[in-house]
Design a protein around this motif. Structure first.
Motif, PDB file in Angstrom:
ATOM      1  N   ASP B 100       0.866  -1.180   0.000  1.00 25.56           N
ATOM      2  CA  ASP B 100       0.000   0.000   0.000  1.00 25.56           C
ATOM      3  C   ASP B 100       0.902   1.230   0.000  1.00 25.56           C
ATOM      4  O   ASP B 100       1.414   1.633   1.038  1.00 25.56           O
ATOM      5  CB  ASP B 100      -0.893  -0.039   1.236  1.00 25.56           C
ATOM      6  CG  ASP B 100      -1.873   1.128   1.267  1.00 25.56           C
ATOM      7  OD1 ASP B 100      -1.610   2.177   0.612  1.00 25.56           O
ATOM      8  OD2 ASP B 100      -2.893   0.999   1.945  1.00 25.56           O
ATOM      9  N   LYS B 101       1.101   1.799  -1.197  1.00 25.80           N
ATOM     10  CA  LYS B 101       2.079   2.864  -1.357  1.00 25.80           C
ATOM     11  C   LYS B 101       1.714   4.111  -0.546  1.00 25.80           C
ATOM     12  O   LYS B 101       2.589   4.724   0.076  1.00 25.80           O
ATOM     13  CB  LYS B 101       2.188   3.215  -2.845  1.00 25.80           C
ATOM     14  CG  LYS B 101       3.421   3.996  -3.192  1.00 25.80           C
ATOM     15  CD  LYS B 101       3.589   4.033  -4.706  1.00 25.80           C
ATOM     16  CE  LYS B 101       4.787   4.893  -5.077  1.00 25.80           C
ATOM     17  NZ  LYS B 101       5.022   4.862  -6.533  1.00 25.80           N
ATOM     18  N   ALA B 102       0.434   4.455  -0.521  1.00 26.67           N
ATOM     19  CA  ALA B 102       0.016   5.667   0.200  1.00 26.67           C
ATOM     20  C   ALA B 102       0.332   5.532   1.689  1.00 26.67           C
ATOM     21  O   ALA B 102       0.811   6.477   2.333  1.00 26.67           O
ATOM     22  CB  ALA B 102      -1.479   5.909  -0.008  1.00 26.67           C
ATOM     23  N   ARG B 103       0.116   4.338   2.245  1.00 28.34           N
ATOM     24  CA  ARG B 103       0.405   4.108   3.669  1.00 28.34           C
ATOM     25  C   ARG B 103       1.907   4.168   3.918  1.00 28.34           C
ATOM     26  O   ARG B 103       2.363   4.728   4.919  1.00 28.34           O
ATOM     27  CB  ARG B 103      -0.149   2.747   4.087  1.00 28.34           C
ATOM     28  CG  ARG B 103      -0.628   2.726   5.534  1.00 28.34           C
ATOM     29  CD  ARG B 103      -1.310   1.417   5.869  1.00 28.34           C
ATOM     30  NE  ARG B 103      -0.335   0.405   6.239  1.00 28.34           N
ATOM     31  CZ  ARG B 103      -0.656  -0.869   6.474  1.00 28.34           C
ATOM     32  NH1 ARG B 103      -1.914  -1.280   6.369  1.00 28.34           N
ATOM     33  NH2 ARG B 103       0.273  -1.736   6.813  1.00 28.34           N
ATOM     34  N   ASP B 104       2.698   3.592   2.976  1.00 28.50           N
ATOM     35  CA  ASP B 104       4.168   3.628   3.115  1.00 28.50           C
ATOM     36  C   ASP B 104       4.676   5.061   3.126  1.00 28.50           C
ATOM     37  O   ASP B 104       5.558   5.411   3.917  1.00 28.50           O
ATOM     38  CB  ASP B 104       4.835   2.881   1.955  1.00 28.50           C
ATOM     39  CG  ASP B 104       4.629   1.381   2.037  1.00 28.50           C
ATOM     40  OD1 ASP B 104       4.182   0.902   3.096  1.00 28.50           O
ATOM     41  OD2 ASP B 104       4.910   0.699   1.043  1.00 28.50           O
ATOM     42  N   ILE B 105       4.133   5.894   2.221  1.00 27.45           N
ATOM     43  CA  ILE B 105       4.586   7.285   2.135  1.00 27.45           C
ATOM     44  C   ILE B 105       4.222   8.035   3.410  1.00 27.45           C
ATOM     45  O   ILE B 105       5.050   8.756   3.985  1.00 27.45           O
ATOM     46  CB  ILE B 105       3.984   7.977   0.888  1.00 27.45           C
ATOM     47  CG1 ILE B 105       4.593   7.356  -0.380  1.00 27.45           C
ATOM     48  CG2 ILE B 105       4.229   9.490   0.924  1.00 27.45           C
ATOM     49  CD1 ILE B 105       3.970   7.840  -1.679  1.00 27.45           C
ATOM     50  N   ALA B 106       3.008   7.840   3.898  1.00 25.95           N
ATOM     51  CA  ALA B 106       2.580   8.525   5.128  1.00 25.95           C
ATOM     52  C   ALA B 106       3.476   8.120   6.298  1.00 25.95           C
ATOM     53  O   ALA B 106       3.874   8.966   7.116  1.00 25.95           O
ATOM     54  CB  ALA B 106       1.116   8.196   5.430  1.00 25.95           C
ATOM     55  N   ALA B 107       3.824   6.838   6.364  1.00 29.46           N
ATOM     56  CA  ALA B 107       4.674   6.358   7.460  1.00 29.46           C
ATOM     57  C   ALA B 107       6.080   6.955   7.351  1.00 29.46           C
ATOM     58  O   ALA B 107       6.670   7.366   8.356  1.00 29.46           O
ATOM     59  CB  ALA B 107       4.734   4.835   7.438  1.00 29.46           C
ATOM     60  N   ALA B 108       6.619   7.010   6.130  1.00 21.70           N
ATOM     61  CA  ALA B 108       7.956   7.578   5.934  1.00 21.70           C
ATOM     62  C   ALA B 108       7.971   9.054   6.306  1.00 21.70           C
ATOM     63  O   ALA B 108       8.915   9.544   6.930  1.00 21.70           O
ATOM     64  CB  ALA B 108       8.409   7.368   4.486  1.00 21.70           C
ATOM     65  N   GLU B 109       6.917   9.762   5.923  1.00 27.45           N
ATOM     66  CA  GLU B 109       6.842  11.190   6.256  1.00 27.45           C
ATOM     67  C   GLU B 109       6.769  11.412   7.766  1.00 27.45           C
ATOM     68  O   GLU B 109       7.410  12.319   8.299  1.00 27.45           O
ATOM     69  CB  GLU B 109       5.644  11.836   5.554  1.00 27.45           C
ATOM     70  CG  GLU B 109       5.921  12.066   4.069  1.00 27.45           C
ATOM     71  CD  GLU B 109       4.679  12.523   3.305  1.00 27.45           C
ATOM     72  OE1 GLU B 109       3.560  12.454   3.863  1.00 27.45           O
ATOM     73  OE2 GLU B 109       4.836  12.931   2.131  1.00 27.45           O
TER      74      GLU B 109
END
Lengths: 199, 199
Positions: B100-109
């Motif tokens: 889930d790319k959107a979740r990965d990006i939110a977590a990285a941010e």
């Protein structure tokens, strides 16, 4: 298909591939890890694995073969774990500091005696032999004796050996070998060894 | 001249050479260390430097950007140092696990926000950003923002960044960069990840 769906599908295929590889790796036993090369990180990686092992409640042994390479930060830190950790600083410093080959050899032999006892003792789950490769390259310690002790050690025992110039025959019998390659080093730019990083 | 005298003379010359090099390295400041490459030892070396830093009584911060890469041994071990250490496990595991790319990006941010606060806070002597390179390679975090935060951090603060695929521009601004190169890995021979070594 939306970009999100494409991402999910690609990652699903990747997951299947990786899961198959993980499923094939079924062997459980003590491993021999060798960190070599000219770059930074050989000893610090060994001490990171020591931290992991202590975190699991393992009984650990450390022998440092070169006193001069020794970090006061590490010593201060790991000395707190008296009951789970036997920590021996042996050796007599770098050869260009001692300038006395007979003393260097005697110190290396004494360090190897402590290490050999750990490799023969199943109560040690993890043994770190820091800078052992240096003593092997200089032929202060007999490589055959080291290979025999490693081969006959308790099957569950993990061993990590560090130092530049790992002998080929040690690399052959090791399970995991990493070459730490220098891309650049702060020292080359005139920066002193720093506490917390090198010391 | 006896062999012992020759050894002493050779070592004396080597000592003078090394002492001159050490005398030239006079700069004292926080350094930026990058551990990259495909081999073992990038994170464990970072945790070894963390141990050294804690040994010197430094205040330390750790942000782990990839949850799946996380060693339970490290966590159990370093959690004991509550007062000197802020330990954040962020991120959402490997991308092929979350899918889930959107979740990965939110977590990285979210992880980067915690890291950026540490890099702006002079009370941290040592900051370990574990697997940050992965988030940079995937462009989940903006490289310019990271380079700006590193350049404007407190001058005495040490930073260690790990993960394969370190961007060239990060390598350029780093003081010490090591490429961990795989010579061989136990996993290739069917051996599972072992507690105390990988876990």
């Amino acid at each position: 298909m939306t970009p999100e769906e494409r991402h999910r599908e690609r990652m699903q295929r990747k997951k299947e591939l990786i899961d198959r590889k993980i499923a094939r790796a079924t062997i459980e036993r003590g491993v021999l890890v060798v960190n070599t090369g000219n770059g930074k990180g050989k000893s610090s990686s060994g001490f990171g694995m020591l931290a992991r092992s202590l975190g699991h409640g393992f009984r650990c042994g450390v022998v440092q073969f070169i006193k001069g390479s020794f970090s006061t930060g590490e010593e201060a830190f790991f000395r707190r774990f008296g009951e789970d950790l036997d920590y021996h600083v042996m050796g007599e410093g770098f050869t260009w500091e001692t300038q006395d080959k007979a003393r260097d050899i005697a110190a290396a032999e004494a360090a190897w005696k402590v290490a050999a006892d750990m490799l023969a003792d199943a109560s040690y789950d993890f043994v770190l032999l820091d800078e052992l490769n240096i003593a092997l390259v200089k032929q202060y310690i007999d490589l055959d004796a080291v290979l025999t002790a490693l081969a006959s050690r308790p099957p569950e025992q993990h061993v990590v050996i560090t130092g530049r110039g790992a002998p080929d025959r040690l690399v052959e019998v090791a399970d995991t070998v990493t070459e730490m390659r220098v891309v650049k080093h702060a020292f080359q730019a005139g920066i002193k060894a720093q506490r917390g990083i090198e010391l």
